[in-house]
Motif scaffolding. Structure first.
Motif: not given
Length: 326
Positions: A157-159, A171-173, A177-178, A218-222
């Motif tokens: 999980r991201v957060t 959330l950020s690209k 990615l990390g 804007d964030i997840i797909a990139p």
């Protein structure tokens, strides 16, 4: 050993009596002989362990688990089934000692029977979760995350332990990615040569092409495309309400979700009694059962050891793979 007020002592006794666990690794137990004895009595098992005390060396012949009896917790001082400072202190001191031993190279991995965060905060008011505690205890400044592992399926999980209202802003690209990199590395460390990672969207129906939010666009797909460019086997974003169906049938090895309950609910419905939490990113594996202290059944002798057993076996596999000749 974790919180003495819950099922931790019973689980410790049950896994120490498990032949597969004993065969998988040399086990060093940190705790109190009186608490472990109480756990064995509750579980109805007879334990064969070598006991040492503070200052004594580990036995050179490791034919049985070793208990380092710290003598720091009288079970009579810990009310079963209740949040208490005594239960939290026992878990905190054992965990801190285990982490120091792993950081110093004395042991290869750390596993712990369940903690209760409220009890831990009675001892360490700033305690947020095991990730933060571990990082502070060993002076770690890298990136670490929790993974849930169940029947060959991983959830990252991201957060994690943050209010739901804050998730979108966190959330950020680069952050996603990390997490893809860390998930990919953890899967490989567990023995999966070419991990397949599904990435969940944040919004209903993964945003429905922007109708329900633009985070996916804007964030997840990139971030997913950037992961693919690094040869990470990832795809998405997929609607969170269907991605676990695909993962469970074998389409993916892991699902990267955007927030805590998005993945936790699915994983615990799939198998509450067998799921493992792995703290990935640290210099050594740290594993526990994905469930909690189960105060409601403490002392009744009915705690299921499956998740704790799986936690130790996963840690042992990861260490064996790390130490295997190239």
């Amino acid at each position: 050993m974790g919180d003495a007020a819950g099922i931790s002592a019973e689980l410790a006794a049950r896994v120490l009596a498990d032949e597969d666990v004993r065969a998988a690794a040399d086990i060093l137990v940190l705790g109190d002989a009186r608490v472990l004895a109480q756990g064995a009595a509750t579980a109805g098992v007879t334990l064969d362990v070598a006991t040492i005390t503070e200052g004594q060396s580990l036995p050179t012949q490791r034919d049985k688990p070793v208990l380092l009896d710290l003598g720091h917790c009288d079970p009579a001082d810990v009310p079963l089934g209740e949040i208490s400072e005594a239960g939290g202190r026992f878990a905190t001191e054992n965990f801190r000692r285990a982490l120091a031993m792993a950081a110093g190279g004395e042991v290869d991995a750390v596993c712990f029977t369940p903690f209760n965060k409220a009890a831990m905060r009675l001892v360490t008011p700033g305690y947020e979760d095991e990730i933060g505690f571990t990082a502070e205890a060993i002076g770690f400044h890298g990136v670490a995350k929790e993974f849930n592992v169940l029947e060959g399926l991983w959830n990252a999980r991201v957060t994690s332990h943050v209010p739901l209202k804050d998730v979108a802003s966190l959330l950020s690209k680069d952050g996603i990615l990390g997490n893809l990199r860390l998930t990919n590395d953890a899967l490989k460390a567990s023995g999966i040569a070419r991990p397949r990672i599904a990435v969940a969207g944040l919004n209903p129906h993964a945003g429905d092409h922007g109708n329900f939010g633009r985070e996916e666009i804007d964030i997840i797909a990139p971030a997913v495309e950037a992961g693919k460019a690094e040869q990470i086997g990832c795809d998405g974003p997929f609607p969170a309400d269907t991605v676990f169906v695909r993962a469970k049938r074998g389409d993916f090895d892991a699902v990267l979700t955007m927030y805590h309950d998005q993945g936790q609910i699915a994983m615990k419905l799939i198998g509450f009694d067998s799921g493992v939490t792995l703290m990935g990113g640290f210099p050594f594996p740290i594993c526990t059962a994905a469930h909690g202290t189960a105060y409601d059944i403490a002392g009744r002798g009915i705690a299921h050891p499956g998740a704790m057993r799986n936690a130790i076996l996963l840690a042992a596999r990861m260490v064996a793979r790390e130490n295997a000749p190239a």
